[in-house]
Scaffold this motif. Structure first.
Motif, PDB file in Angstrom:
ATOM      1  N   ASP A  30       0.892  -0.991   0.614  1.00 53.59           N
ATOM      2  CA  ASP A  30       0.126   0.147   0.156  1.00 53.59           C
ATOM      3  C   ASP A  30       0.912   1.430  -0.295  1.00 53.59           C
ATOM      4  OD1 ASP A  30      -2.370  -1.743  -0.096  1.00 53.59           O
ATOM      5  OD2 ASP A  30      -2.626  -1.316   1.915  1.00 53.59           O
ATOM      6  N   ALA A  31       1.951   1.154   0.717  1.00 53.92           N
ATOM      7  CA  ALA A  31       3.356   2.271   0.915  1.00 53.92           C
ATOM      8  C   ALA A  31       3.582   2.600  -0.522  1.00 53.92           C
ATOM      9  CB  ALA A  31       3.695   1.995   1.790  1.00 53.92           C
ATOM     10  N   LEU A  32       3.434   1.080  -1.440  1.00 53.25           N
ATOM     11  CA  LEU A  32       4.097   2.225  -2.527  1.00 53.25           C
ATOM     12  C   LEU A  32       3.140   2.816  -3.405  1.00 53.25           C
ATOM     13  CD1 LEU A  32       5.860  -1.988  -3.297  1.00 53.25           C
ATOM     14  CD2 LEU A  32       7.162   0.226  -2.797  1.00 53.25           C
ATOM     15  N   THR A  33       2.018   2.830  -3.013  1.00 59.86           N
ATOM     16  CA  THR A  33       1.301   4.052  -4.119  1.00 59.86           C
ATOM     17  C   THR A  33       1.831   5.296  -3.651  1.00 59.86           C
ATOM     18  OG1 THR A  33      -0.372   4.173  -2.555  1.00 59.86           O
ATOM     19  CG2 THR A  33      -0.644   2.476  -4.048  1.00 59.86           C
ATOM     20  N   LYS A  86      -1.912   8.766  -8.422  1.00 60.73           N
ATOM     21  CA  LYS A  86      -3.341   8.553  -7.270  1.00 60.73           C
ATOM     22  C   LYS A  86      -3.128   7.756  -6.001  1.00 60.73           C
ATOM     23  CE  LYS A  86      -6.276  10.411 -10.910  1.00 60.73           C
ATOM     24  NZ  LYS A  86      -7.332   9.919 -11.734  1.00 60.73           N
ATOM     25  N   PRO A  87      -2.790   8.059  -5.332  1.00 61.47           N
ATOM     26  CA  PRO A  87      -3.316   7.002  -4.127  1.00 61.47           C
ATOM     27  C   PRO A  87      -4.033   5.479  -4.160  1.00 61.47           C
ATOM     28  CG  PRO A  87      -3.577   9.201  -3.066  1.00 61.47           C
ATOM     29  CD  PRO A  87      -3.786   8.958  -4.869  1.00 61.47           C
ATOM     30  N   ALA A  88      -3.999   4.624  -3.753  1.00 53.90           N
ATOM     31  CA  ALA A  88      -5.241   3.262  -4.220  1.00 53.90           C
ATOM     32  C   ALA A  88      -4.971   2.563  -3.062  1.00 53.90           C
ATOM     33  CB  ALA A  88      -4.581   2.379  -5.497  1.00 53.90           C
ATOM     34  N   ASP A 142      -9.322   5.461  -7.628  1.00 57.69           N
ATOM     35  CA  ASP A 142      -8.487   4.274  -7.167  1.00 57.69           C
ATOM     36  C   ASP A 142      -9.158   3.403  -5.235  1.00 57.69           C
ATOM     37  OD1 ASP A 142      -8.263   3.734  -9.054  1.00 57.69           O
ATOM     38  OD2 ASP A 142      -6.478   5.006  -9.256  1.00 57.69           O
ATOM     39  N   ILE A 143      -9.349   4.518  -4.535  1.00 57.72           N
ATOM     40  CA  ILE A 143      -9.841   4.598  -2.855  1.00 57.72           C
ATOM     41  C   ILE A 143     -10.601   4.124  -2.926  1.00 57.72           C
ATOM     42  CG2 ILE A 143      -9.533   5.383  -1.065  1.00 57.72           C
ATOM     43  CD1 ILE A 143      -7.257   7.479  -1.246  1.00 57.72           C
ATOM     44  N   LYS A 144     -10.617   2.280  -1.928  1.00 65.21           N
ATOM     45  CA  LYS A 144     -12.203   1.987  -1.782  1.00 65.21           C
ATOM     46  C   LYS A 144     -12.105   1.938  -0.206  1.00 65.21           C
ATOM     47  CE  LYS A 144     -11.412  -1.546  -5.488  1.00 65.21           C
ATOM     48  NZ  LYS A 144     -11.761  -2.399  -5.701  1.00 65.21           N
ATOM     49  N   LEU A 145     -13.441   2.564   0.321  1.00 67.98           N
ATOM     50  CA  LEU A 145     -13.517   2.484   1.757  1.00 67.98           C
ATOM     51  C   LEU A 145     -14.676   0.653   2.228  1.00 67.98           C
ATOM     52  CD1 LEU A 145     -13.954   5.845   2.732  1.00 67.98           C
ATOM     53  CD2 LEU A 145     -11.783   4.256   2.667  1.00 67.98           C
ATOM     54  N   GLU A 146     -14.540   0.280   2.988  1.00 74.69           N
ATOM     55  CA  GLU A 146     -15.291  -0.360   3.815  1.00 74.69           C
ATOM     56  C   GLU A 146     -15.716  -0.448   5.590  1.00 74.69           C
ATOM     57  OE1 GLU A 146     -15.157  -5.642   5.147  1.00 74.69           O
ATOM     58  OE2 GLU A 146     -13.551  -4.752   3.925  1.00 74.69           O
ATOM     59  N   PHE A 147     -16.476  -0.520   5.556  1.00 71.02           N
ATOM     60  CA  PHE A 147     -16.792  -0.223   7.014  1.00 71.02           C
ATOM     61  C   PHE A 147     -18.007  -1.337   7.815  1.00 71.02           C
ATOM     62  CE2 PHE A 147     -17.116   3.902   4.558  1.00 71.02           C
ATOM     63  CZ  PHE A 147     -16.461   5.027   5.433  1.00 71.02           C
ATOM     64  N   PRO A 175      -0.755   5.877   1.775  1.00 76.87           N
ATOM     65  CA  PRO A 175      -0.950   7.111   1.316  1.00 76.87           C
ATOM     66  C   PRO A 175      -3.072   6.919   1.684  1.00 76.87           C
ATOM     67  CG  PRO A 175      -0.010   6.352  -0.137  1.00 76.87           C
ATOM     68  CD  PRO A 175       0.203   4.535   0.680  1.00 76.87           C
ATOM     69  N   ALA A 176      -3.503   6.330   1.320  1.00 75.42           N
ATOM     70  CA  ALA A 176      -4.762   6.394   1.042  1.00 75.42           C
ATOM     71  C   ALA A 176      -4.865   6.547   2.744  1.00 75.42           C
ATOM     72  CB  ALA A 176      -5.678   4.978   0.388  1.00 75.42           C
TER      73      ALA A 176
END
Length: 295
Positions: free
Chosen positions: A83-86, A91-93, A122-127, A284-285
């Motif tokens: 994830d950090a490599l984004t 664009k953060p992902a 490119d960002i996804k959120l899960e709640f 980054p996300a």
């Protein structure tokens, strides 16, 4: 020495954490039969049973628990590093997983983070909607949102809402049949709508304070619920006095559908906080999520 199949080890870690082949297969995006074969093959090669299976659940054996503790966090570190490599991308992902209550989701997270999703596709959120105090490290959440007084001291806690207040209220039809309480102790003679907590499964004791005097009142009534939205609905239906966060009642009180009582016994307290492990290397996300929620 022959190299171990890391896919099989990841499969084991996922099944052990999920406690279910079905759920683990969904997480990994493979069939349940393929996952079962991978675990069986791993156990055969290692010549030891790693998972104890019943018709209802799956749990690690002693050997499996040792393996899980030894390698589980390694996969987490790999995922965090990927994830950090984004940061090297334009664009953060990646996916950010947050456990929260439904009230925090509707009043804070969706209004602020919905905009973020539009800006960064490119960002996804899960709640995860949950009223209990989830172990965000063990359950692999990036963060949690809870009231400030209920957060472990070893977490980074960022305030994301102003102070809050509780409110006791019932419908006009209820108070047409019952006299309004003038002190918290009067509630013991009323029909109240109880809230069952997710942590210990007990009934929430209503908390009041005035002039430095604190009172916790155990109420009784015809209904027990574990979500605040349904408690509000029950109060609107005239089933009894309810006790939830002030802004959940606010529009109904303003329009006369509910009548508030004991307001002078409801001081403000620490509002919602976003919390996450201090040792976590933020992606980054996740940094964007934190910045979007920061007051």
């Amino acid at each position: 020495m022959a190299r171990r199949n890391l896919n099989d080890l990841l499969a084991f870690v996922t099944v052990a954490r999920e406690g279910s082949f079905t759920r683990a297969a969904g997480v990994l995006g493979v069939s349940q039969s393929a996952l079962s074969q991978a675990i069986a093959g791993l156990e055969t090669r290692m010549e030891i049973r790693l998972l104890a299976r019943t018709t209802r659940s799956v749990s690690p054996t002693a050997a499996g628990e040792r393996l899980l503790q030894a390698i589980g966090h390694r996969f987490d570190e790999i995922e965090a590093e990927l994830d950090a490599l984004t940061e090297m991308r334009d664009k953060p992902a990646g996916t950010v997983r947050i456990t929260c209550t439904d009230h925090a989701l509707s009043t804070l997270l969706m209004p602020k983070l919905g905009v973020l999703l539009l800006e960064y596709p490119d960002i996804k959120l899960e709640f995860d909607i949950n009223y209990g105090l989830r172990d965000i490290v063990a359950d692999r959440f990036d963060a949690g949102v809870r009231l400030g007084d209920y957060i472990d001291k070893d977490m980074i806690a960022l305030p994301i809402s102003p102070p809050l207040r509780m409110a006791a209220a019932a419908s006009p039809s209820y108070f047409a049949r019952h006299p309004a309480p003038t002190t918290p102790n009067d509630l013991t003679a009323h029909r109240c709508i109880n809230f069952r907590t997710s942590g210990d499964g007990g009934l929430y004791a209503w908390e009041f304070e005035r002039d430095g005097r604190k009172l916790n009142v155990r109420v009784d009534g015809p209904l027990v619920l574990n979500t605040s939205a349904h408690i509000v609905e029950a109060a609107l239906a005239g089933l009894g006095i309810a006790f939830v966060l002030e802004d959940e009642f606010a529009p109904h009180i303003e329009e006369g559908r509910l009548v508030r009582v004991l307001e002078d016994w409801s001081p403000s307290f620490a509002g919602y906080h976003l919390y996450y492990p201090s040792r976590r290397q933020p992606s980054p996300a996740f940094k964007l999520v934190v910045d979007a929620l920061r007051l």
